[in-house]
Design a protein around this motif. Sequence first.
Motif, PDB file in Angstrom:
ATOM      1  N   SER A 191      -3.398   3.525 -17.456  1.00  0.00           N
ATOM      2  CA  SER A 191      -2.368   4.540 -17.259  1.00  0.00           C
ATOM      3  C   SER A 191      -2.994   5.900 -17.004  1.00  0.00           C
ATOM      4  O   SER A 191      -2.547   6.656 -16.124  1.00  0.00           O
ATOM      5  CB  SER A 191      -1.456   4.601 -18.489  1.00  0.00           C
ATOM      6  OG  SER A 191      -0.514   5.640 -18.374  1.00  0.00           O
TER       7      SER A 191
ATOM      8  N   TYR B 100      -2.725   8.031 -13.505  1.00  0.00           N
ATOM      9  CA  TYR B 100      -2.179   9.391 -13.547  1.00  0.00           C
ATOM     10  C   TYR B 100      -3.169  10.396 -12.956  1.00  0.00           C
ATOM     11  O   TYR B 100      -2.810  11.257 -12.151  1.00  0.00           O
ATOM     12  CB  TYR B 100      -1.848   9.756 -14.992  1.00  0.00           C
ATOM     13  CG  TYR B 100      -1.470  11.211 -15.179  1.00  0.00           C
ATOM     14  CD1 TYR B 100      -0.261  11.707 -14.706  1.00  0.00           C
ATOM     15  CD2 TYR B 100      -2.330  12.090 -15.824  1.00  0.00           C
ATOM     16  CE1 TYR B 100       0.079  13.035 -14.873  1.00  0.00           C
ATOM     17  CE2 TYR B 100      -1.995  13.424 -15.990  1.00  0.00           C
ATOM     18  CZ  TYR B 100      -0.798  13.892 -15.518  1.00  0.00           C
ATOM     19  OH  TYR B 100      -0.463  15.211 -15.680  1.00  0.00           O
TER      20      TYR B 100
ATOM     21  N   GLU C 249       6.415  -0.223  -7.352  1.00  0.00           N
ATOM     22  CA  GLU C 249       6.548  -0.125  -8.811  1.00  0.00           C
ATOM     23  C   GLU C 249       5.529   0.843  -9.389  1.00  0.00           C
ATOM     24  O   GLU C 249       5.847   1.649 -10.273  1.00  0.00           O
ATOM     25  CB  GLU C 249       6.379  -1.519  -9.423  1.00  0.00           C
ATOM     26  CG  GLU C 249       7.496  -2.493  -9.056  1.00  0.00           C
ATOM     27  CD  GLU C 249       7.213  -3.900  -9.557  1.00  0.00           C
ATOM     28  OE1 GLU C 249       6.169  -4.083 -10.219  1.00  0.00           O
ATOM     29  OE2 GLU C 249       8.025  -4.800  -9.296  1.00  0.00           O
TER      30      GLU C 249
ATOM     31  N   LYS D 128       6.304   4.341 -11.504  1.00  0.00           N
ATOM     32  CA  LYS D 128       5.784   4.598 -12.851  1.00  0.00           C
ATOM     33  C   LYS D 128       4.994   5.894 -12.907  1.00  0.00           C
ATOM     34  O   LYS D 128       5.148   6.695 -13.830  1.00  0.00           O
ATOM     35  CB  LYS D 128       4.899   3.427 -13.294  1.00  0.00           C
ATOM     36  CG  LYS D 128       5.651   2.132 -13.549  1.00  0.00           C
ATOM     37  CD  LYS D 128       4.692   1.027 -13.955  1.00  0.00           C
ATOM     38  CE  LYS D 128       5.429  -0.293 -14.174  1.00  0.00           C
ATOM     39  NZ  LYS D 128       4.492  -1.386 -14.521  1.00  0.00           N
TER      40      LYS D 128
ATOM     41  N   GLU E 256       7.227   8.940 -12.672  1.00  0.00           N
ATOM     42  CA  GLU E 256       7.887   9.199 -13.956  1.00  0.00           C
ATOM     43  C   GLU E 256       6.933   9.873 -14.929  1.00  0.00           C
ATOM     44  O   GLU E 256       7.305  10.806 -15.645  1.00  0.00           O
ATOM     45  CB  GLU E 256       8.404   7.887 -14.547  1.00  0.00           C
ATOM     46  CG  GLU E 256       9.595   7.301 -13.794  1.00  0.00           C
ATOM     47  CD  GLU E 256      10.043   5.973 -14.391  1.00  0.00           C
ATOM     48  OE1 GLU E 256       9.459   5.578 -15.422  1.00  0.00           O
ATOM     49  OE2 GLU E 256      10.944   5.333 -13.830  1.00  0.00           O
ATOM     50  N   ARG E 257       5.694   9.401 -14.944  1.00  0.00           N
ATOM     51  CA  ARG E 257       4.703  10.000 -15.836  1.00  0.00           C
ATOM     52  C   ARG E 257       4.432  11.459 -15.463  1.00  0.00           C
ATOM     53  O   ARG E 257       4.327  12.327 -16.335  1.00  0.00           O
ATOM     54  CB  ARG E 257       3.408   9.188 -15.753  1.00  0.00           C
ATOM     55  CG  ARG E 257       2.233   9.807 -16.504  1.00  0.00           C
ATOM     56  CD  ARG E 257       2.434   9.689 -18.008  1.00  0.00           C
ATOM     57  NE  ARG E 257       1.409  10.425 -18.718  1.00  0.00           N
ATOM     58  CZ  ARG E 257       0.202   9.933 -18.993  1.00  0.00           C
ATOM     59  NH1 ARG E 257      -0.111   8.704 -18.607  1.00  0.00           N
ATOM     60  NH2 ARG E 257      -0.678  10.647 -19.660  1.00  0.00           N
TER      61      ARG E 257
ATOM     62  N   GLN F 282       9.667   3.093 -23.469  1.00  0.00           N
ATOM     63  CA  GLN F 282       9.437   4.146 -22.477  1.00  0.00           C
ATOM     64  C   GLN F 282       8.411   5.161 -22.950  1.00  0.00           C
ATOM     65  O   GLN F 282       7.515   5.554 -22.198  1.00  0.00           O
ATOM     66  CB  GLN F 282      10.765   4.843 -22.175  1.00  0.00           C
ATOM     67  CG  GLN F 282      10.676   5.906 -21.078  1.00  0.00           C
ATOM     68  CD  GLN F 282      12.024   6.518 -20.795  1.00  0.00           C
ATOM     69  OE1 GLN F 282      13.051   6.055 -21.302  1.00  0.00           O
ATOM     70  NE2 GLN F 282      12.038   7.577 -19.997  1.00  0.00           N
TER      71      GLN F 282
ATOM     72  N   LYS G 287       4.805   4.145 -22.757  1.00  0.00           N
ATOM     73  CA  LYS G 287       4.239   4.237 -21.417  1.00  0.00           C
ATOM     74  C   LYS G 287       3.967   5.680 -21.016  1.00  0.00           C
ATOM     75  O   LYS G 287       2.957   5.993 -20.405  1.00  0.00           O
ATOM     76  CB  LYS G 287       5.181   3.589 -20.402  1.00  0.00           C
ATOM     77  CG  LYS G 287       5.334   2.087 -20.561  1.00  0.00           C
ATOM     78  CD  LYS G 287       6.295   1.533 -19.519  1.00  0.00           C
ATOM     79  CE  LYS G 287       6.466   0.026 -19.674  1.00  0.00           C
ATOM     80  NZ  LYS G 287       7.440  -0.512 -18.678  1.00  0.00           N
ATOM     81  N   GLU G 288       4.902   6.571 -21.376  1.00  0.00           N
ATOM     82  CA  GLU G 288       4.805   7.943 -20.891  1.00  0.00           C
ATOM     83  C   GLU G 288       3.977   8.840 -21.790  1.00  0.00           C
ATOM     84  O   GLU G 288       3.485   9.877 -21.349  1.00  0.00           O
ATOM     85  CB  GLU G 288       6.210   8.528 -20.724  1.00  0.00           C
ATOM     86  CG  GLU G 288       7.048   7.776 -19.700  1.00  0.00           C
ATOM     87  CD  GLU G 288       8.421   8.392 -19.521  1.00  0.00           C
ATOM     88  OE1 GLU G 288       8.706   9.390 -20.225  1.00  0.00           O
ATOM     89  OE2 GLU G 288       9.185   7.909 -18.678  1.00  0.00           O
TER      90      GLU G 288
END
Length: 1523
Positions: free
Chosen positions: A152, A156, A191, A195, A198-199, A381, A384-385
Amino acid sequence: MYPSPDCNRLFPPFFFPVKWNFVAKGQKQLSLEVGDTVHIQEVCDGKSTSSPHHSCSMGVFPASFVHLKEVIIQQRGDEEVVMSAEMPLVKEVTTTLREWGSIWKQLFVANKEVRVKQVQRLMWELMEWRSQLLSGTLPSDEFKELKQKVTSKIDYGNKILELDQVVRDEDGNILDPERASVISLFRAHEEATAKINERIKEEQSNIQTDHSGISARIQSSPTHSLYVFVRNFVCRIGEDSELFMSLYDPNKQTIISENYLVRWGSKGFPKEIDMLNNLKVVFTDLGNKDLSREKIYLICQIVRVGRMDLKETNNKKCTQGLRRPFGVAVMDISDIIKGKIECDEEKQFFIPFFPYISLKFSYLHPGLWVTMKALVGDIVQIRKEYPHLVDRSTVVARKLGFPEIIMPGDVRNDIYLTLQGGDFDKYNKTTQKNVEVIMWVCDEEGKVIQNSICLGAGDKAVSEYRSVIYYQVKQPRWMETFKVCVCLSKDKSEKNFAMAFVRLMKDDGTVLQDGLGDSKRMEDVNSYLSLPSTRHHHGDPHKAAALSRSSSNVSGSGGGLSVSSRDSFCISTLVCSTKLTQNVGLLGLLKWRTRPELLRENLEKLKIIDGEEVVKFLQDTLDALFNIMMEHSQTDDYDILVFDALIYIIGLIADRKFQHFNTVLEAYIKQHFSATLAYKKLMSVLKRYLDVSSRGEQCEPILRTLKALEYIFKFIVRSRMLYSQCAFVSSECRDVLLPMMLRELSGALASMADGPHDERRNSLELLNNILEVLSRDNVVRESLLTPAIPLNSLWLIQSRQFNGASLSPPPFLSLSLPPQMDDRHYATYIETFTGTTDLVDFLMESFLLFKDLIGKHVYPSDWMAMIMVQNRVFLRAINTYADTMNQKFLNNDDFEVQLWNNYFHLAVAFITQESLQLQHFSPTKRNKILAKYGDMRRLIGFAIRDIWYKLGSHKICFIPGMVGPILEMTLIPEEELRRATIPIFFDMITCEHAHSGNFHKFENEIILKLDHEVEGGGGDERYMQLLETILLDCAAEKPTLRPQVQHFVSLVKGLLMRLLDYRTVMSDDSRNNRMSCTVNLLNFYKDINREGMYIRYLYKLRDLHLEGENYTEAAYTLLLHSRLLKWSDEMCSPQFEFHGSQTQRQLKETLYDTIIDYFDKGKMWEEAITLCKELAEQYENEIFDYELLSKRLFYENIMKILRPKPDYFAVGFYGQGYPPFLRNKVFIHRGKEYERREDFQNQLMSQFPSAVRLNTTTIPGDDIRNSPLQYIQCFTVQPVLEIPPRLKNKPVPDQIINFYKSNYVQRFHYSRPVRKGPVDPNNEFASMWIERTTFTTVYKLPGILRWFETTLSPLENAIETMESTNEKILTMINQYQADWSLPINPLSMLLNGIVDPAVMGGFAKYEKAFFTDEYTQQHPEDRDKLLRLKDLIAWQVHPQVQVTHLILAVFRYLDAPLNTINFAFTDPVTGWRNLAPREESDRRPAPVPRAHGGVLQTAEEESGEGVRSERTGKNSRGRIEEK
């Protein structure tokens, strides 16, 4: 290198990263830098012999400078690929850190402080996690969690640094495009993008300073969480303690969340030392209703564990381990949790502590230090974030009750029990009892269920719960809540004076109702389980009751127990279960198989069940309904009841109260719904209702059905899709369905070519779904060979759909099929075309489709994996189709010009696309692409070359059309590609010359396209060298073409040099440099008669002037364009058209109007008047438009408006650090109004911040000219007035004369004083001489630039060279007169070079060049300059000069001092006599040197008198010596 006997070979596969820099000091040593990798071949006495990875260098170095790492060697064709043996994730982190590190340095240099800190933080986190991965000690669950955090973070970071997106599978591994279908790869990209976006949004929201914005974002989400980090608990209790943290509503006096339990030790640390600095909790499942509460508190209840009284010292009393209330800490967090106050991850809050009883602390402020942050989303959520906050060790404390939205798959089965309080009589005691409640969870047989009670989140489950003890209180109020993990609960006290029990499961199978109740227990279950468990069951619901033990033994069915009216014990329960319901009707439906005879009744009861209970069990209820439908598929007994129940549930969710459950229903349909045949029954009932309603009959459910129609159809469509997929899994079904479906799709797409966009999109989506299913089992290889499949027509139709409109997703048919097709498939596929026309159409449209997909950037630029897969598919398809064209369309009879033209344009578009330009990528990305895909540009470039040479006589069809595309290909900075494709140019030259006798078309096209390509970034100096070398080498074999090719190469080389200079300065902040290069280019195009390009750059120059408000220069620039036009009614040439079709007269008139307006703004009214007169001539004598004769005139402005005189500055750019158009040149700049020299110089220095300012006005020497640095010299010069002939000898007003003093000037001079002879202290002017330097510019000022370079003719250059040489001779002679001990060799060598020059021929060349009758006749204005040159040459060969070195040698031999002898010689130029050892000032001063081969010019006085008039050398007051 062969190893010596004491050397050891390294046979295992290892490679070595360099950890220290090593500088080679010998030929056999190898220099290393940190981060390099080397292959060690042998080790010998602490030294290693190796070669760097990807290099052919070899050498030795200390073995301690590298680190051993194991590798894996893979064979790829003929090459061995060395790969690290580390786990893939570690290698990915290593590669990422290297790439980020390079970018981080660039950001640091660019002074992007915020981004530097952000990247630095990301890199530190990755390095720390990499160490954990390499440790190899992580459990599987921790490793999985860490892997998720690492991936992740990498994704990012790549996004914010604008790097390529990494696509991963469900486990976080990088998705291999080789093993994934094109469609699945595309969806994986979608996808991943969602993601990451959103991050990023979350990260951006974290740094927002607008509190109202944060609050609005929080309110827009249905689920919220609160992150709490316990930093420290400051309170010295002296005993162990328990901290219970929870959320509390003070208005309703209710606990909102589970307790978070922290066990604190007596020494001031957590009891588990591993939890130090890791006490983190997330209170989750909060909804908008919770945020709408007026107040929300964070409370912390502190319970000490130890003695009954802290003051007790008698340890004999059995009072150890008692739980005693100690105090509470409370904080209002309403603004924090609602987002009205921003909280970062480091801000700490202090929550003060309030003791249960008055205590004196040894410190001032006991309390709790915490960090808090409001998070948006549920636990899935936020994991993940916010992986940096919420990790595996973070405790989750759920809400007491269901969240507002229960997603499918969210299984919960919790029962919360709260000890409310009790009322216990003291009976025969004198004091009240100290009551402790002990609780167990038992099964039906009375056995204690182990680890079934949880005191709080973050704590381990226990088998026994002991309550807090209040000291001698008759009515204790505990209000202690704990969680029961199974369905039963029971209580026990130490000395059983009373008991209570409660039944959690009722006889009908439902669970205990929420709310208050009373409960009881004894050890022997048979003694009380048959007794009533509540007051209601006992018969008197209004009396509190407990069971009391009698004094007699327990016996009988009652066990000696009776209901006590004096004691009571109260509890409350809350059930949060998605498996246990409190409704009998719903339970009957969920367990319909146990009582099938009640199924109809339960389906009918569903409509009267409370909606909240139904939505809590939404997934289970829907599963039950569709199971009923599927298990009764052969009958329709329950179809209507199930359909009505489904309509009721959809109607519930449509209610505003449950609108948040729309997402739950959507998720159920997409992820959990699995009834493949439900579509039949749903459509049957729906049709029945519609039929009844259409007949006008009463149909009560029709209105509810129509309202729920959207979701009914979603169920139908999903069911049908599931059924289709199941059918495709079977090869028998697939063989029948695939041809039929493709034929239907082909017809549908063909018929809806101009139909609605949505229908075409859905059809293409369906086609892509079919391809996705086919790719799973690799069945395309067999299916494609089936003639029944209309694949060619489907492909063409799909390409037309894409070409006609921009559709998303792209047409994957062109990408999905080729990877699974081999040569046999292609051959079979091509043979399916019945005629040549169909095949040509297919190839043409395929080429257009490919070109559109490449040019329209269908995918985002960071989808590199998707783009490279597309390119690999296209490359193979293009080459395969090219082979087909070679076989079928290369002969003269079958040659298709347009088809081949499309092929070439597609191939060039492919090779020049941005995604293949490796030179623009970082080394990491470049190496990845080369390792996986190779350099596709070389492959397609070599194919283009081979096909071109096969065209034979058809080549002329592609000249000049293909010149531009081939040029674009050759400009790619890849050496081998350039060497392979540049010879195509010579082949084009040869072809056109053989066809037309010249190659003018090729030349014109190459010049036109070269301008556009180089300006766009193509080309470099290496390309210019290769182009010149290759074309000249090719021309050497064609003597007849050699002169023309040489001229062409010279032309292109000159253009390239100017274009490269222009491109270099276009990104420069210096507008002056951009103007200079623009002028160089427009002059070049003018010289080679390319009017279109000339005009193009004129307007670019005009725009640059307007940016700087140089209106006068902009006017002169447009004036050059107007001079190309005539006052005629002829139509303009294409290059003249800027505003549509018009005549030359119209365009010229328009230009004049614009130019006059510019001259007016620049106060150059004299020029404006000239143009106005020319326009008046046209209006009066040509077009007879007298109204236009009254246009503005500017005579009044000239006489009445003040026009400040601009200053002029000489600016010299010295040193090799400047570009060629500035290097060692001097320019005269026209300053702006009221611009001082200091301001002009500061602005000049700001354009060249690294330049050194020269504070002298003398021309610098060769040391500065040849220096690699930059030097700037700037000083003011005075314009020399040149009065127009029409104004001479006439009384002209001062306003007019003043204008000509600073305008229309081309000569400028600069004067400086020099001292000669003895200085008279009483009159300094008696010895002051003035040295004046005159500059002449190329053009008059003002002009198309605010500056022009100073000029020097060849004759003037020769004069300057002779003056410089003579000055050197005089300087050396003076040095020998001053110091006789100096060596005589330098003077001897200088004189020998004059007498017998070995290079350039000496002054004899000047005689041949200038002292001829022809030159004198052609340049009569140079008469005085020729005399000057003759005098300088005569002085140089004068016998007195030639004998000087002999005299010096004689006196050296005699050892006599030179200063004892007076000797002299006469300067034949000036007539001066040099009498040593007189004062040096008696001789003629040295002439002023000129810059850059004579850029500065020495000129005579304005009166026209030559230097010869001053030969007497006598000085009078005010006399000016001219140079």
